[in-house]
Motif scaffolding. Structure first.
Motif, PDB file in Angstrom:
ATOM      1  N   GLY A 127       0.869  -1.163  -0.054  1.00  0.00           N
ATOM      2  CA  GLY A 127       0.074   0.162  -0.128  1.00  0.00           C
ATOM      3  C   GLY A 127       0.830   1.274  -0.189  1.00  0.00           C
ATOM      4  N   TYR A 259     -12.962   0.756   0.961  1.00  0.00           N
ATOM      5  CA  TYR A 259     -13.027   0.393  -0.376  1.00  0.00           C
ATOM      6  C   TYR A 259     -13.820   1.390  -1.189  1.00  0.00           C
ATOM      7  N   SER A 262     -12.292   5.019  -1.566  1.00  0.00           N
ATOM      8  CA  SER A 262     -11.144   4.535  -2.999  1.00  0.00           C
ATOM      9  C   SER A 262     -11.862   4.540  -4.108  1.00  0.00           C
ATOM     10  N   ARG A 263     -12.903   4.155  -4.208  1.00  0.00           N
ATOM     11  CA  ARG A 263     -13.558   4.193  -5.483  1.00  0.00           C
ATOM     12  C   ARG A 263     -14.191   5.529  -6.002  1.00  0.00           C
ATOM     13  N   GLU A 268      -5.734   5.028  -7.005  1.00  0.00           N
ATOM     14  CA  GLU A 268      -4.980   3.659  -7.252  1.00  0.00           C
ATOM     15  C   GLU A 268      -4.958   2.453  -6.215  1.00  0.00           C
ATOM     16  N   ARG A 269      -4.405   1.486  -6.643  1.00  0.00           N
ATOM     17  CA  ARG A 269      -4.552   0.250  -5.718  1.00  0.00           C
ATOM     18  C   ARG A 269      -4.133   0.278  -4.447  1.00  0.00           C
ATOM     19  N   ASP A 270      -2.623   0.969  -4.428  1.00  0.00           N
ATOM     20  CA  ASP A 270      -1.984   1.312  -3.152  1.00  0.00           C
ATOM     21  C   ASP A 270      -2.630   2.095  -2.142  1.00  0.00           C
ATOM     22  N   ARG A 272      -5.829   2.712  -1.934  1.00  0.00           N
ATOM     23  CA  ARG A 272      -7.141   2.035  -1.612  1.00  0.00           C
ATOM     24  C   ARG A 272      -6.750   1.156  -0.548  1.00  0.00           C
ATOM     25  N   THR A 273      -5.444   0.387  -0.695  1.00  0.00           N
ATOM     26  CA  THR A 273      -5.065  -0.557   0.474  1.00  0.00           C
ATOM     27  C   THR A 273      -4.826   0.089   1.778  1.00  0.00           C
ATOM     28  N   MET A 323      -5.496  -8.671  -1.745  1.00  0.00           N
ATOM     29  CA  MET A 323      -4.664  -7.563  -2.594  1.00  0.00           C
ATOM     30  C   MET A 323      -3.493  -8.213  -3.371  1.00  0.00           C
ATOM     31  N   ARG A 326      -4.326 -10.383  -6.066  1.00  0.00           N
ATOM     32  CA  ARG A 326      -4.961  -9.546  -7.386  1.00  0.00           C
ATOM     33  C   ARG A 326      -3.652  -8.950  -8.116  1.00  0.00           C
ATOM     34  N   ALA A 327      -2.600  -8.382  -7.182  1.00  0.00           N
ATOM     35  CA  ALA A 327      -1.626  -7.793  -7.760  1.00  0.00           C
ATOM     36  C   ALA A 327      -0.645  -8.776  -8.631  1.00  0.00           C
TER      37      ALA A 327
END
Length: 329
Positions: A127, A259, A262-263, A268-270, A272-273, A323, A326-327
């Motif tokens: 993250g 979550y 973050s949307r 970005e994913r990091d 959001r984490t 996470m 998915r990565a």
């Protein structure tokens, strides 16, 4: 963590000794407070959290200031809304006293700053460490102001007796308490971090993580020794099951809120984490110590805090696996 709870039920005597150990008294906001082993362990946790804080990472937080502000706001507002909904639903519960115990326990969870362990989980899941550290740092620094306000808000939801308990927590010296045992050790840790070299920091970090794990387990074991044996002896399994479900619901709600936010921010994913871990994990070590000091005659109030602490790490582990999976896809 689970083993610590099981041991607390079977062998609570050592946990009670830890809880009752004292090294003198100090006065906080006109209240005498024992310098207990629990408080020293809490200070160790917060000092180590400050020692692990990389100031260089915090410098980049200005790029995420709106996300940081939204995260800090959500960390306070969402639990208030959730607990308000629980108080309405729990009117159907057969035992109103148990309802109040759950409410006060959840209030102690919700009023605490974001857990320092959320940064470790965020780092393991790749993250944004700067955002994660910012959430922990500012929620901790602001806790002497925010925590008493939160207690007063939750007090409005409680019955008369437990409203006084929550208001008493707000006036107990929680601001001074958090300042002395949470904020000050954190700042001391940061100061030491600035003094010692990076090479020495890197070489000692695994020792700090080990110490943190031991202290956190001892804190949970000690406080579980107060509440869980009696609850099991009373065979109050419906209270335990209900508390577990409600605590899990709050934890899942906060992770889900991270979550969703973050949307909304199109992060970005990091990012959001880090936001998910920051919202979902609270500093329950502080809540347990405060409860043990001010609410020793209400051991069942500790049960929601104990359960939440267990659940947040289980959920964090699941999110971490999801996470990372998915990565790698």
């Amino acid at each position: 963590m689970i083993a610590a709870y099981v041991i607390a039920v079977i062998f609570p005597s050592a946990g009670l000794w830890i809880r009752n150990s004292s090294f003198g008294e100090i006065i906080l906001s006109q209240h005498k407070t024992n310098i207990s082993l629990l408080m020293i362990m809490l200070a160790i946790l917060m000092f180590n959290a400050g020692l692990g804080l990389k100031i260089s990472h915090l410098k980049s937080i200005s790029q995420k200031k709106y996300v940081l502000l939204a995260g800090l706001t959500a960390n306070m507002v969402i639990p208030i809304a959730y607990i308000f909904g629980v108080t309405i639903l729990m009117r159907l519960w057969s035992d109103p006293i148990e309802t109040q115990h759950i409410l006060v326990g959840l209030a102690l969870v919700a009023a605490m700053p974001i857990a320092g362990s959320s940064t470790a989980w965020a780092q393991n899941a790749n993250g944004n460490l700067a955002l994660s550290l910012g959430l922990v740092f500012f929620s901790t620094i602001l806790s002497p102001i925010i925590t008493p306000v939160a207690f007063n808000i939750f007090g409005e939801m409680a019955s008369e007796e437990y409203e006084k308990i929550l208001q008493g927590l707000a006036a107990y010296g929680s601001g001074a308490f958090l300042g002395l045992w949470v904020v000050l050790p954190s700042l001391l840790g940061i100061a030491v971090r600035l003094i010692i070299s990076n090479d020495r920091q890197t070489g000692k970090m695994h020792y700090l993580k080990f110490i943190n794990s031991i202290v956190l387990l001892l804190l949970n074991y000690s406080n579980a020794s107060v509440s869980l044996p009696q609850a099991i002896a009373d065979r109050d399994y419906d209270f335990l099951a209900c508390t577990l479900a409600i605590s899990a619901g709050l934890c899942l709600t906060l992770f889900a809120a991270g979550y969703v936010m973050s949307r909304l921010f199109r992060l970005e994913r990091d990012d959001r984490t880090s936001l998910m871990f920051g919202l979902g994990m609270n500093n329950n070590g502080t809540g347990l110590v405060l409860a043990s000091l001010a609410l020793s005659s209400y051991p069942n109030i500790m049960v929601p805090i104990i359960f939440y602490n267990l659940i947040q790490h289980i959920v964090a582990g699941i999110v971490n696996e999801a996470m990372n999976k998915r990565a790698s896809e």
